[in-house]
Design an enzyme around this catalytic site. Structure first.
Site, PDB file in Angstrom:
ATOM      1  N   GLU A   1       2.883  -0.785  -7.150  1.00 31.98           N
ATOM      2  CA  GLU A   1       2.382  -0.999  -5.784  1.00 31.98           C
ATOM      3  C   GLU A   1       0.956  -1.530  -5.805  1.00 31.98           C
ATOM      4  OE1 GLU A   1       3.524   2.913  -4.511  1.00 31.98           O
ATOM      5  OE2 GLU A   1       5.599   2.260  -4.786  1.00 31.98           O
TER       6      GLU A   1
ATOM      7  N   ASN B   1       4.286  11.465  -8.521  1.00 30.69           N
ATOM      8  CA  ASN B   1       3.420  10.498  -7.835  1.00 30.69           C
ATOM      9  C   ASN B   1       3.662  10.629  -6.323  1.00 30.69           C
ATOM     10  OD1 ASN B   1       2.014   8.325  -6.871  1.00 30.69           O
ATOM     11  ND2 ASN B   1       3.333   6.765  -7.814  1.00 30.69           N
TER      12      ASN B   1
ATOM     13  N   SER C   1      13.235   5.748  -8.785  1.00 30.57           N
ATOM     14  CA  SER C   1      14.359   6.474  -8.163  1.00 30.57           C
ATOM     15  C   SER C   1      14.926   7.589  -9.047  1.00 30.57           C
ATOM     16  CB  SER C   1      15.459   5.497  -7.735  1.00 30.57           C
ATOM     17  OG  SER C   1      14.975   4.626  -6.732  1.00 30.57           O
TER      18      SER C   1
ATOM     19  N   HIS D   1       0.060   0.770 -11.380  1.00 34.62           N
ATOM     20  CA  HIS D   1       1.325   1.066 -10.700  1.00 34.62           C
ATOM     21  C   HIS D   1       1.794  -0.200  -9.983  1.00 34.62           C
ATOM     22  CE1 HIS D   1       4.179   2.573  -7.784  1.00 34.62           C
ATOM     23  NE2 HIS D   1       4.370   3.576  -8.628  1.00 34.62           N
TER      24      HIS D   1
ATOM     25  N   GLY E   1      11.614   3.386  -5.349  1.00 31.51           N
ATOM     26  CA  GLY E   1      11.785   3.657  -3.922  1.00 31.51           C
ATOM     27  C   GLY E   1      13.041   3.051  -3.318  1.00 31.51           C
TER      28      GLY E   1
ATOM     29  N   GLU F   1       8.557   1.225 -15.421  1.00 27.34           N
ATOM     30  CA  GLU F   1       8.995   1.389 -14.034  1.00 27.34           C
ATOM     31  C   GLU F   1       9.453   0.039 -13.491  1.00 27.34           C
ATOM     32  OE1 GLU F   1       7.324   4.973 -11.819  1.00 27.34           O
ATOM     33  OE2 GLU F   1       5.817   3.431 -11.681  1.00 27.34           O
TER      34      GLU F   1
ATOM     35  N   LYS G   1       1.994   9.266  -4.017  1.00 23.60           N
ATOM     36  CA  LYS G   1       1.578   8.028  -3.312  1.00 23.60           C
ATOM     37  C   LYS G   1       0.704   8.391  -2.111  1.00 23.60           C
ATOM     38  CE  LYS G   1       5.684   5.933  -5.141  1.00 23.60           C
ATOM     39  NZ  LYS G   1       6.612   4.835  -5.145  1.00 23.60           N
TER      40      LYS G   1
HETATM   41  P1  PGA Z   1      10.305   6.577  -6.717  1.00 22.22           P
HETATM   42  O1  PGA Z   1       8.833   6.130  -7.157  1.00 22.22           O
HETATM   43  O2  PGA Z   1      10.695   7.771  -7.557  1.00 22.22           O
HETATM   44  O3  PGA Z   1      10.179   6.927  -5.258  1.00 22.22           O
HETATM   45  O4  PGA Z   1      11.214   5.420  -6.954  1.00 22.22           O
HETATM   46  C1  PGA Z   1       8.449   6.117  -8.502  1.00 22.22           C
HETATM   47  C2  PGA Z   1       7.061   5.587  -8.652  1.00 22.22           C
HETATM   48  O5  PGA Z   1       6.652   4.736  -7.841  1.00 22.22           O
HETATM   49  O6  PGA Z   1       6.308   5.963  -9.549  1.00 22.22           O
END
Ligand code: PGA
Length: 247
Positions: free
Chosen positions: A96, A8, A209, A94, A173, A167, A10
């Protein structure tokens, strides 16, 4: 079930950085047959990324889709457009989009349904925030997020055509991944929930992460059918190391 490796990106990247990232990934040898690799670029770069991937059997997917088919919805991207660009998958709900943009469970369920109608495989992202975790609400949050799709007409059938990504929001993140044993337990809970509701054979992947340091241990767990990688997927060496965690 092949392990799934989803990247992803983003809202990151440029034509130049994507050229570099993909050429660096493709320069390394990998048995792609053993894995399902899906790249989620920002939508303006979908076609470009797809072209760069050439004949390699990796997929591209959208990070989001509209719950409408077409029309006066400025800024939205329709499922049929994602299909036109060669997408096989789409992220739905997601964290976000739920927590920054404000998408409700109902909207996420509509998007999931729209993806299925257009033969895209939706990856339904679910997971609790830190406050919800501290309040011991994790199972309730997961129940509610899964149930919003299950409650659609023919919901079990619809849900069984997708993928679930657990998640936890506090792990995204932050550099603090959930512990592999805890993820395995949570995935076991989700699997039981799905089976009790007649939803079978749905891959359940983990995101939050994921790095080369923890991917191997996560992927050793039979309950974890793949990983959804954010930050580490923007670094060709790190993503390749994650891909190579399995033979
Ligand atoms: P990250 O993001 O690996 O940077 O924690 C995962 C995601 O948002 O799908």
């Amino acid at each position: 079930m092949k392990p799934i490796f989803a990247a992803n990106w983003k809202m990151n990247g440029s034509l130049e950085s994507i050229n570099q990232l993909i050429s660096s990934l493709l320069s390394q040898s990998l048995n792609s047959i053993a894995r399902e690799v899906i790249i989620f670029p920002p939508s303006p770069y979908l076609l470009h990324t797809k072209k760069l991937l050439g004949n390699i059997n990796w997929y591209v997917g959208g990070q989001n889709l509209s719950n409408f088919d077409q029309g006066a919805y400025t800024g939205e991207v329709a499922a049929s457009m994602l299909r036109d660009l060669g997408c096989g998958y789409v992220l739905v709900g997601h964290s976000e989009r739920r927590h920054v943009i404000g998408e409700s469970c109902e909207l996420v369920a509509q998007k999931f349904h729209k993806a299925i109608q257009h033969k895209l495989i939706p990856i339904l992202c679910i997971g609790e925030t830190l406050d919800e975790r501290n309040a011991k609400e994790t199972y309730n949050v997961i129940d509610k997020q899964l149930r919003s799709v299950l409650d659609l007409p023919t919901g079990a059938e619809i849900l069984s055509k997708g993928i679930v990504a657990y998640e936890p929001v506090w792990a995204i993140g932050t550099g603090i991944a959930a512990k592999p044993n805890d993820v395995a337990n949570l995935h076991g809970y989700i699997r039981t929930w799905l089976l009790e509701n007649k939803v079978e054979d749905v891959p359940i992947i983990y995101g939050g992460s994921v790095t080369p340091d923890n991917a191997h241990e996560l992927l050793l767990k039979p309950e974890i059918n793949g990983v959804l990688v954010g930050g580490a997927s923007l670094d060709a060496n790190k993503f390749m190391e994650i891909l190579k965690c399995i033979n």
